[in-house]
Design a protein around this motif. Structure first.
Motif, PDB file in Angstrom:
ATOM      1  N   VAL A 159       0.839  -1.200   0.000  1.00  0.00           N
ATOM      2  CA  VAL A 159       0.000   0.000   0.000  1.00  0.00           C
ATOM      3  C   VAL A 159       0.876   1.252   0.000  1.00  0.00           C
ATOM      4  N   TYR A 160       1.943   1.245   0.789  1.00  0.00           N
ATOM      5  CA  TYR A 160       2.865   2.382   0.831  1.00  0.00           C
ATOM      6  C   TYR A 160       3.458   2.654  -0.555  1.00  0.00           C
ATOM      7  N   VAL A 161       3.958   1.639  -1.203  1.00  0.00           N
ATOM      8  CA  VAL A 161       4.542   1.810  -2.540  1.00  0.00           C
ATOM      9  C   VAL A 161       3.492   2.355  -3.504  1.00  0.00           C
ATOM     10  N   TYR A 162       2.273   1.844  -3.396  1.00  0.00           N
ATOM     11  CA  TYR A 162       1.202   2.298  -4.282  1.00  0.00           C
ATOM     12  C   TYR A 162       0.893   3.782  -4.074  1.00  0.00           C
ATOM     13  N   VAL A 163       0.663   4.194  -2.824  1.00  0.00           N
ATOM     14  CA  VAL A 163       0.255   5.590  -2.585  1.00  0.00           C
ATOM     15  C   VAL A 163       1.427   6.569  -2.644  1.00  0.00           C
TER      16      VAL A 163
END
Length: 169
Positions: A90-94
């Motif tokens: 999720v961190y990489v995505y956002v």
């Protein structure tokens, strides 16, 4: 003598499985740019299922025996692995892929508040409070914390139900 499975082996296996399922369930709506109001209920059901399956495997492979502590350790360890996996994705995505995602979610929340009759002043105050929690880095940390807390609570429940200790006389 038959070799028994260790809690560490079960933790790794079910932590990775739980993490993969959690990534699919939580990142798919993000990719589709939809907000699912009942996603937390799904996450709790997945946690219960993963903890039950992990404890069941451990108990089966160890002659039908599992202490509360072993079950709790398995559940908490699997939750930690899954929480880190999901939160990193999720961190990489956002942070790198869809840098506007958190802003869109903030606007959806603001629109929901407007529809519920909150004044612009109330929305501004609540939105200002939310800003402190809406960076990718905070999302990463809170994501891990929430899953581990779930592992503490739901893991304790599953472990208490599934424990099967030898009678000591």
């Amino acid at each position: 003598m038959e070799e028994q499975i260790t809690t560490g082996q079960v933790i790794k296996k079910w932590g990775i499985i739980y993490g993969a399922v959690a990534i699919i369930v939580n990142v798919t709506p993000m990719l589709m740019d939809i907000q699912i109001s009942w996603i937390q209920i799904v996450n709790i059901a997945i946690a219960f299922a993963m903890f039950i399956l992990a404890c069941k495997e451990f108990r089966t492979e160890n002659g039908g025996l599992m202490s509360f502590g072993e079950g709790f350790k398995i559940s908490l360890g699997a939750a930690a692995i899954a929480g880190v996996m999901r939160s990193v994705v999720v961190y990489v995505y956002v942070k790198f892929i869809d840098t506007e995602y958190l802003g869109r979610m903030k606007e959806i929340v603001n629109e929901t508040w407007r529809a519920q009759g909150m004044s612009e002043e109330q929305i501004g105050q609540a939105s200002g409070f939310m800003d402190g929690f809406s960076s990718p880095e905070v999302t990463l940390i809170l994501g891990v914390v929430v899953v581990v807390l779930g592992g503490l609570i739901w893991g304790a429940i599953v472990s208490a139900i599934m424990k099967n200790e030898e009678d000591e006389f």
